[in-house]
Design an enzyme around this catalytic site. Structure first.
Site, PDB file in Angstrom:
ATOM      1  N   HIS A 190      -7.899 -93.846 -56.524  1.00 21.10           N
ATOM      2  CA  HIS A 190      -8.760 -92.700 -56.802  1.00 21.10           C
ATOM      3  C   HIS A 190      -8.020 -91.409 -56.484  1.00 21.10           C
ATOM      4  O   HIS A 190      -7.030 -91.406 -55.737  1.00 21.10           O
ATOM      5  CB  HIS A 190     -10.078 -92.773 -56.016  1.00 21.10           C
ATOM      6  CG  HIS A 190      -9.952 -92.634 -54.533  1.00 21.10           C
ATOM      7  ND1 HIS A 190      -9.838 -91.421 -53.887  1.00 21.10           N
ATOM      8  CD2 HIS A 190      -9.929 -93.576 -53.553  1.00 21.10           C
ATOM      9  CE1 HIS A 190      -9.768 -91.607 -52.582  1.00 21.10           C
ATOM     10  NE2 HIS A 190      -9.809 -92.909 -52.349  1.00 21.10           N
ATOM     11  N   CYS A 227      -7.467 -97.299 -49.478  1.00 25.18           N
ATOM     12  CA  CYS A 227      -7.323 -96.997 -50.902  1.00 25.18           C
ATOM     13  C   CYS A 227      -5.967 -96.373 -51.218  1.00 25.18           C
ATOM     14  O   CYS A 227      -5.242 -95.938 -50.333  1.00 25.18           O
ATOM     15  CB  CYS A 227      -8.432 -96.058 -51.355  1.00 25.18           C
ATOM     16  SG  CYS A 227     -10.047 -96.865 -51.414  1.00 25.18           S
TER      17      CYS A 227
END
Length: 295
Positions: free
Chosen positions: A249, A265
């Site tokens: 992301h 992440c």
């Protein structure tokens, strides 16, 4: 009545002079979720200055007593200024030679890595700062959201250039179809399709200490242009999940802040998050190798 009328006129005149209006704050964009970014970041330096105001040639005034007449002197003949010979004319200043950047302590090393990477302009690997070197380093800094993007070869610029230039894309075992590759050790990521690189290595940031992003091979199993993170109460733009709650992301903080990291992440600058979204789909392979230092 006349007094009231005059008072209203005066009040109206005051309103017209003062005026009315409001200012709305314009917060700066944060590249790459910071604006980096991403945003683009940084603009070319400009040299500015102000010319000195001219003074009057003479002062004038009045004098009651008549001034004595002075016999006029013969005017001197004007002489022509000799024109400079050809080939000796002074060079005209240009914007290029007014925007030279400060020499950094890692000039030669950065020149070496940028020359190896290519795509940022012509550099001379000699440890000297020239206009061409300045422009190339600025372009590199703007591409990877290195702040400030002033063309100086400092420690962060060297670190990013070295990580990108030394990334071995062959470490990623990519078969047919699209494969997202992450070098956790160098904190870089790139994309391959049918064994060929279709997106060159770029910077990333993975899990910090206590939240290390695990190495391994996975597949994208969920995509969302804007995903809400319940645990951390933040939007995750260009979300592509591949392992539990871990996914790609756009970063929500300054990517090059080495003191922090994600909760597992793979953070991307804005431009890279968009590109990774365009190249990916549910089922795309994700290969992570190495381990982030300090995790």
């Amino acid at each position: 009545m006349q007094v009231r009328h005059r008072a209203r006129v005066v009040a109206l005149a005051m309103v017209m002079l003062v005026g009315a209006g409001g200012c709305a704050s314009d917060p700066q964009a944060d590249p790459g979720g910071t604006g980096g970014g991403l945003a683009p970041v940084g603009s070319a330096e400009q040299v500015t200055g102000a010319g000195a105001a001219s003074l009057p040639d003479q002062l004038t005034g009045s004098d009651k007593k008549p001034r004595p007449k002075v016999k006029s002197q013969p005017k001197a003949r004007a002489t022509k200024t000799p024109k400079p010979s050809k080939g000796r004319r002074a060079p005209t200043p240009t914007k290029a030679n007014l925007t030279r950047c400060q020499l950094g302590e890692h000039q030669r090393e950065v020149e070496t890595y940028l020359a190896r990477l290519g795509g940022f302009g012509t550099l001379t690997v000699d440890g000297r700062q020239t206009d061409a070197d300045c422009a190339a380093i600025k372009k590199f800094q703007q591409r990877y959201d290195i702040r400030p993007a002033e063309g100086r070869a400092g420690p962060l610029t060297l670190d990013v250039a070295k990580r990108l230039a030394t990334t071995d894309v062959k470490r990623c075992t990519a078969g047919s179809g699209t494969t997202f590759c992450i070098d956790l050790t160098r904190q870089t990521t790139w994309v391959m399709r049918d064994g060929k690189v279709v997106a060159k290595p770029t910077v990333t940031r993975t899990g910090m200490a206590g939240y290390a992003t695990p190495a391994g091979t996975y597949k994208v199993n969920l995509r969302n242009l804007k995903e809400w993170s319940n645990p951390y109460e933040v939007w995750l733009p260009y979300w592509q999940r591949f392992n539990g709650g871990i996914g790609f992301h756009e970063t929500t903080t300054y990517l090059h802040n080495a003191g922090i990291g994600s909760h597992g992440c793979v953070n991307l600058l804005h431009a890279d998050a968009v590109r990774w979204w365009e190249l990916g789909k549910v089922g795309s392979r994700v290969v992570l190798v190495g381990r982030r230092p300090g995790t």
